[in-house]
Enzyme design. Structure first.
Site, short mmCIF file in Angstrom:
data_model
loop_
_atom_site.label_atom_id
_atom_site.label_comp_id
_atom_site.label_asym_id
_atom_site.label_seq_id
_atom_site.Cartn_x
_atom_site.Cartn_y
_atom_site.Cartn_z
CB SER A 186 5.58 4.13 4.21
OG SER A 186 5.53 3.91 2.83
CG ASP A 354 -1.46 7.81 2.39
OD1 ASP A 354 -0.86 7.66 1.30
OD2 ASP A 354 -0.97 7.51 3.49
CG HIS A 387 2.52 8.05 2.30
ND1 HIS A 387 1.78 6.93 2.60
CD2 HIS A 387 3.81 7.64 2.26
CE1 HIS A 387 2.59 5.89 2.72
NE2 HIS A 387 3.82 6.29 2.53
#
Length: 411
Positions: A186, A354, A387
């Site tokens: 991320s 995601d 994610h």
């Protein structure tokens, strides 16, 4: 057009942030050091309990933040690492109500040793280093400020890229005498990409593995995230004087549950609304690890990310009318991902579900890398992954980590 559920959830989030700021208890300026002395640091609580050796380290950034690093120098067998060091950098995530999304180095050790990247790398012979970013539980120190000072929170991911990552990489490089592999998730990918696009850290890094890469954010699929950015929620919070962005406080749990009940909302669904429907995360185990933790970030950082979503650009923080004072130009400078050296080894893995690292945005990044040497770019797409799956999925070893380790071993 946003629906009432999304607007209601954003309203709850704003209530939580405001109330939590007033309930905030003082941090100790030396929390990281005290944790090690009192035996409640990451090494003692999460690593050594699994049978691994662990070392606590501290690095000071050029702007005075004291970061906590943990080193796992051997596998569980006790065999000393015979492969290069790997630096693991967590992303920007948070905790909402009694439901958890994570933010510090613990994210790499959520599951069992057979399922967690930190332990898997150590058992495969790598010298593992874990970073806790500024403002997180184990990195609250500063040479002159405390987290109770507004100035402590005057930073965004630009400072993480410009100060935290270089300090951490240089520390590991100097301590081990070896160039290191990097793995980020991320926001941890964004800070690496920014450095690489400027030709920085190349003399100390062997490669970078980017999981759920965050760069271009024009197509973020999370409607609640996009709406919060469009409404500039974080900007309102900042001008209310709240420099520390606290999306959770234990004292608020019952209050928020009551609000959700009144509005007939399932607040537990907020994780999926933000990250996408994670296919393979053991939610009960995640909740067990983090149900009592508080993980803030800076409000200014949330504003910066909102700017990226609103403009679709990877740029420095936009001070608007003050840009000329900061940058000597009317608009903030941008980062050009096409400048990443084409011979630098990259491993990129992204998921079809995601909501934050959206497929369309990742494709824009891959287009930036279209001239990259094919032998130095590995791209792994997993249609079912969202994610959090990249750091907490029970099958991530087989799906993502084994190919990533093969990538490291081939360099």
């Amino acid at each position: 057009m946003a629906n009432n559920v999304e607007i209601s959830l954003i309203s709850i989030l704003l209530i939580c942030i405001t109330a939590a700021a007033h309930e905030r208890k003082s941090f100790s300026n030396g929390f990281s050091a005290l944790s090690q002395v009192n035996g409640d640091g990451i090494c003692k609580t999460l690593v050594e309990t699994q049978g691994y050796k662990c070392e606590e380290h501290t690095v000071i950034t050029n702007d005075g933040y004291i970061l906590s690093l943990q080193r796992i120098p051997t596998g569980r067998s006790g065999k000393k690492a015979d492969k290069p060091p790997v630096l693991l950098q967590h992303g920007l995530l948070c905790k909402f109500n009694s439901y958890t999304i994570f933010q510090d180095a613990v994210v790499w050790m959520l599951n069992s040793p057979e399922e967690s990247l930190g332990f898997i790398l150590a058992d495969n012979g790598f010298d593992v280093w874990l970073v806790n970013g500024r403002g997180t539980k184990y990195s609250t120190g500063h040479t002159s400020l405390t987290p109770n000072d507004a100035a402590y929170w005057e930073w965004t991911w630009d400072e993480l890229a410009g100060y935290d990552l270089p300090a951490s990489v240089e520390y590991v490089f100097n301590h081990t005498g070896q160039k290191l592999h990097y793995a980020g998730h991320s926001q941890g990918t964004l800070v690496a990409l920014v450095n690489l696009s400027q030709g920085k850290l190349l003399n100390m890094l062997r490669s970078a593995a980017l999981l759920s890469p965050i760069a271009h954010m024009n197509h973020v699929a999370s409607q609640i995230t996009k709406l919060a950015a469009q409404l500039f929620l974080a900007n309102d919070v900042y001008w209310l004087g709240l420099r520390e962005f606290i999306p959770y406080s234990r004292e608020l749990t019952k209050r928020v549950d009551g609000i959700c009940s009144t509005l007939k909302l399932s607040c537990g669904d907020i994780i999926s609304l933000i990250t996408g429907p994670n296919c393979c995360v053991n939610a009960s185990r995640v909740h067990l690890f983090f149900q009592h933790e508080l993980h803030p970030t800076s409000t200014k950082n949330m504003i910066h990310l909102s700017q990226m979503i609103r403009t679709g650009q990877i740029a420095k923080y936009d001070y608007r009318f003050l840009n000329t004072l900061h940058y000597r130009q009317m608009v903030p400078p941008t980062y050009d991902m096409t400048k990443i050296p084409k011979d630098f080894p990259l491993f990129i893995s992204y998921g079809g579900k995601d909501y934050l690292s959206d497929v369309q945005d990742v494709k824009v990044l891959l287009n930036d890398l279209s001239n990259h040497d094919a032998t130095n770019l590995v791209v792994l797409y997993k249609d079912e992954y969202a994610h959090l799956d990249f750091v907490a999925a029970l099958d991530a070893k087989q799906v993502v980590y084994d190919p990533m380790i093969a990538f490291y071993n081939n360099l």
